[in-house]
Enzyme design. Structure first.
Site, PDB file in Angstrom:
ATOM      1  N   HIS A  66      -4.552   4.398   0.744  1.00  0.00           N
ATOM      2  CA  HIS A  66      -4.591   2.959   0.440  1.00  0.00           C
ATOM      3  C   HIS A  66      -5.080   2.163   1.650  1.00  0.00           C
ATOM      4  O   HIS A  66      -5.780   1.162   1.490  1.00  0.00           O
ATOM      5  CB  HIS A  66      -3.206   2.465   0.000  1.00  0.00           C
ATOM      6  CG  HIS A  66      -2.915   2.740  -1.445  1.00  0.00           C
ATOM      7  ND1 HIS A  66      -2.498   1.759  -2.327  1.00  0.00           N
ATOM      8  CD2 HIS A  66      -3.010   3.875  -2.177  1.00  0.00           C
ATOM      9  CE1 HIS A  66      -2.337   2.293  -3.536  1.00  0.00           C
ATOM     10  NE2 HIS A  66      -2.630   3.575  -3.465  1.00  0.00           N
ATOM     11  N   ASP A  67      -4.702   2.594   2.847  1.00  0.00           N
ATOM     12  CA  ASP A  67      -5.155   1.887   4.041  1.00  0.00           C
ATOM     13  C   ASP A  67      -6.669   1.996   4.194  1.00  0.00           C
ATOM     14  O   ASP A  67      -7.372   0.997   4.341  1.00  0.00           O
ATOM     15  CB  ASP A  67      -4.458   2.455   5.276  1.00  0.00           C
ATOM     16  CG  ASP A  67      -4.843   1.689   6.543  1.00  0.00           C
ATOM     17  OD1 ASP A  67      -4.797   0.443   6.507  1.00  0.00           O
ATOM     18  OD2 ASP A  67      -5.178   2.326   7.560  1.00  0.00           O
ATOM     19  N   THR A 196      -1.110  16.504  -6.526  1.00  0.00           N
ATOM     20  CA  THR A 196      -0.234  17.665  -6.627  1.00  0.00           C
ATOM     21  C   THR A 196       1.153  17.326  -6.071  1.00  0.00           C
ATOM     22  O   THR A 196       2.124  18.029  -6.328  1.00  0.00           O
ATOM     23  CB  THR A 196      -0.831  18.873  -5.872  1.00  0.00           C
ATOM     24  OG1 THR A 196       0.010  20.000  -6.053  1.00  0.00           O
ATOM     25  CG2 THR A 196      -1.004  18.596  -4.387  1.00  0.00           C
TER      26      THR A 196
END
Length: 327
Positions: A66-67, A196
């Protein structure tokens, strides 16, 4: 004539001397002169945190992704805002688990407790190292991490808009978004394999099991048995924040089971299952499902490329004393 040659030469020389702005000088062992033990310091802190709570692993991995996808890998996602206007306050980031943030804070404190290292190592680099460590701690590959990122000073809610993939994305939408960061379709599929580990919330996929289309409540690409399991775990009026494992088979191991699940119609999101349903990406899913080694090698390539996205250098960034606030 000689003057013009000299002028051209001086211009060329200045191009080599000027600090690189577009591409950071990322390299392994970046800190060997100022903080030679940084990798083992971070690894020890991350291992300790991981032993306290497994969520450390998926939370840190997702935080890194996300960063990097919003403003580049500059730790801007870690910045807090007193009025709720930072990156982390956007709806797409609100579900980032606190354990990811806490992992970086603890690793940063460990690094800064060494007098040589204090305020020498960026939060962005600590997040990159911590991500590698949680992958390895859960059975995934241990890979060399390039370092040398600076921390960004800006973090805004608005900058998140349309920068992160959504659970409903199809292959074209995923490829387009990843390509903007120099990532190929194979990179995208390998990074999707990070599903996963970790979990999602009922609200993110309930449409697939209750109201997929008129007259078809369940998404036909879902394995019917799996769809019924999901309905049991996520009844109609359940709290949408109830968490479901992304990989129902080996949810705490970084392995290629995610791809085997896709072959069985057990991808939790449309964006997962489409990787197998779409013939353009199916062969890569089949390769990764058949070979954990092939998946791991592709994952190392992809996450290394991800770590180079829009890194800050020179006067574009700083080394934050506190990861949650600019200096």
């Amino acid at each position: 004539m000689e003057h013009s040659h000299a002028f051209v030469l001086s211009i060329l020389l200045s191009l080599f001397i000027l600090p690189p702005t577009a591409v950071a000088q990322l390299r392994q062992n970046y800190y060997q002169n100022v903080c030679p033990n940084v990798e083992s310091i971070v690894r020890n802190a991350v291992t300790q945190k991981f032993q306290q709570t497994f969520v450390t692993a998926p939370a840190t991995l997702r935080l890194f992704f996300h960063d990097c996808f919003v403003r580049g890998c500059d730790a801007s996602v870690l910045i807090s805002s007193p009025n709720g206007r930072a990156e982390k306050d956007h709806p797409d980031d609100i579900s980032l688990a606190g354990d990811g943030f806490d992992t970086v804070i603890k690793a940063k404190a460990a690094v800064d407790s060494d007098p040589r290292c204090r305020n020498q190592v960026s939060c962005a680099d600590i997040l990159a190292m911590a991500t590698r460590d949680v992958v390895a701690l859960t059975g995934g590959p241990f890979y060399p991490v390039e370092l040398g990122r600076l921390d960004g000073r800006i973090s805004t809610k608005a900058s998140v808009q349309h920068r992160l993939p959504h659970p409903t994305f199809n292959l074209d939408q995923l490829n387009t978004m990843f390509a903007t960061h120099g990532l190929s379709q194979t990179d995208m599929i390998a990074l999707s394999g990070a599903h996963t580990l970790g979990f999602s919330h009922c609200g993110k996929f309930s449409k697939r099991i209750y109201n997929f289309a008129p007259g078809r409540p369940i998404d036909p690409s879902l394995n019917p048995g799996y769809a019924q399991q999901l309905r049991q775990m996520c009844p109609r009026n359940v709290d949408p924040r109830i968490a479901i494992n992304m990989d129902p088979t080996t949810p705490q191991t970084f392995d290629n089971t995610y791809f085997k699940n896709l072959q069985q119609g057990m991808g939790l999101f449309t964006s997962d299952q489409d990787l197998f349903t779409d013939p353009r990406s199916q062969s890569t899913v089949n390769l990764f499902a058949s070979s954990n080694v092939a998946f791991q090698q592709a994952f190392i390539t992809a996450i290394t490329k991800l770590g180079r996205v829009d890194v800050k250098t020179g006067n574009q960034g700083e080394i934050r004393r506190d990861c949650s606030v600019p200096n």
